[in-house]
Design an enzyme around this catalytic site. Sequence first.
Site, short mmCIF file in Angstrom:
data_model
loop_
_atom_site.label_atom_id
_atom_site.label_comp_id
_atom_site.label_asym_id
_atom_site.label_seq_id
_atom_site.Cartn_x
_atom_site.Cartn_y
_atom_site.Cartn_z
N ASN A 157 5.58 -0.49 -8.44
CA ASN A 157 5.15 -1.85 -8.77
C ASN A 157 5.67 -2.92 -7.82
O ASN A 157 4.99 -3.90 -7.55
CB ASN A 157 5.58 -2.17 -10.20
CG ASN A 157 4.62 -3.15 -10.86
OD1 ASN A 157 3.69 -3.63 -10.22
ND2 ASN A 157 4.87 -3.46 -12.10
N ARG A 208 0.68 -1.79 -16.36
CA ARG A 208 1.83 -2.27 -15.59
C ARG A 208 1.62 -3.74 -15.25
O ARG A 208 0.48 -4.18 -15.04
CB ARG A 208 1.99 -1.46 -14.28
CG ARG A 208 2.21 0.02 -14.48
CD ARG A 208 3.52 0.38 -15.16
NE ARG A 208 4.68 -0.08 -14.43
CZ ARG A 208 5.26 0.61 -13.45
NH1 ARG A 208 4.80 1.79 -13.10
NH2 ARG A 208 6.31 0.13 -12.82
N ARG A 213 -1.89 17.07 -5.46
CA ARG A 213 -2.25 15.96 -6.36
C ARG A 213 -1.81 14.61 -5.80
O ARG A 213 -2.04 13.57 -6.42
CB ARG A 213 -1.57 16.16 -7.73
CG ARG A 213 -1.91 17.48 -8.41
CD ARG A 213 -1.47 17.47 -9.87
NE ARG A 213 -0.02 17.36 -10.04
CZ ARG A 213 0.80 18.42 -10.17
NH1 ARG A 213 0.31 19.65 -10.14
NH2 ARG A 213 2.08 18.24 -10.34
N LYS A 250 7.24 10.23 -5.03
CA LYS A 250 8.34 10.13 -6.01
C LYS A 250 8.85 11.51 -6.42
O LYS A 250 9.56 11.62 -7.42
CB LYS A 250 7.86 9.34 -7.23
CG LYS A 250 7.45 7.90 -6.87
CD LYS A 250 6.92 7.16 -8.08
CE LYS A 250 6.46 5.75 -7.67
NZ LYS A 250 5.89 5.02 -8.82
N PRO A 268 12.00 4.31 -10.02
CA PRO A 268 12.34 4.35 -8.59
C PRO A 268 11.08 4.52 -7.74
O PRO A 268 10.17 5.26 -8.13
CB PRO A 268 13.24 5.60 -8.45
CG PRO A 268 13.54 6.06 -9.82
CD PRO A 268 12.56 5.43 -10.76
N GLU A 269 11.02 3.85 -6.61
CA GLU A 269 9.87 3.99 -5.71
C GLU A 269 10.26 4.99 -4.61
O GLU A 269 11.40 5.48 -4.57
CB GLU A 269 9.45 2.61 -5.19
CG GLU A 269 9.14 1.70 -6.40
CD GLU A 269 8.32 0.44 -6.11
OE1 GLU A 269 7.65 0.37 -5.07
OE2 GLU A 269 8.36 -0.47 -6.95
#
Length: 264
Positions: free
Chosen positions: A162, A254, A121, A52, A2-3
Site C-alpha cells: 500500500n 485497502r 502466481r 513478499k 511488510p512490502e
Amino acid sequence: MPEGHTLHRLARLHQKRFGRAPVVVSSPQGRFADGAAAVNGQVFKRASAWGKHLFHHYDGGRVVHIHLGLYGTFTEAVTPLGLPVGQVRMRLVGAEYGTDLRGPTVCELLAEPEIADVVARLGPDPLRKDADPGLAWSRINKSRRTIGALLMDQSVIAGVGNVYRSELLFRHHIDPYRPGTHVGQDEFAAMWTDLVELMKVGVRRGKIVVVRPEHDHGAPSYGPGRPRTYVYRRAGEACRVCGATVRTAELEARNLFWCPDCQV
Ligand SMILES: [Zn+2]
C-alpha cells in the site's frame, strides 16, 4: 503488511547469518514440527525472496517457504537463545545467531521444483535482477481495472504494497482510478524504473523513503520511525507539493491515498 523490500532484506540477513552452515531448526509451537524435522541439521545453502515470499534453501533440495502476511515477524538474538516466548512457529539457530518466526501466513516445506508453482502466481519483482517488466506491462495494458488496484495485485507486480502503491502513483502524477488501459507505455516504464530505485533504497535503509529532499518538510506522515510520505496516511492534510487536501478512499478493501490536484 511488510512490502517486498522487507523480505529481500530478510533474505540477505538470513543468508549472512546462516548461509553455508548446518542449522538447528525446530517448531516450539508444534505447527511446523514435521517441516522443521525435515531440514533440522541440514546445511542452510542460501535465502532468496520473490515479492513478499521468502525462501530458505537447504542442501538436499528442500526449501522452507514463508509468507509473513499481516502479522508475521522474525526476531533475532545471539546464541544461546532463551526459551521460546509465545507462539514460535519456527526457530532457526546457527553458530552465532538464532531467529524466531511468529505469526506467518505461510510456513511450509517444499521441494526445490515446487518454488516454480509459487512463483508462477507472481508478477515480476522489481528487486530481482531477472525481473521482466514487460510481463507487468502486458497485464496492465490489457486491464480495465484501476491502476491503483493493479499495482497491489501480486500477480501483476510482486512486492508492492500500500505504501509504494500510493507513493509511486503520486510521484508519477497518475490518478489511482485511471484504468490500466489508459496508462501509457512510457508512463509505465518511468514508474517501473522509479520503483526499482525506490525499493532498492528500501532494502538498503530498511525503511520506505519516497519523499524528495525538496519536499521533505511539514508534519511527519504518521508517527516516529514510520515512513515520511507524500500521501500515504496523510488524508486531510495539505499536499507537500501543491497544498491541496490529500484524499483517501477504500479500494478493494485497502485504503488508497492521493492528491486530487497533482494526480490526473
Ligand atoms: Zn498535490
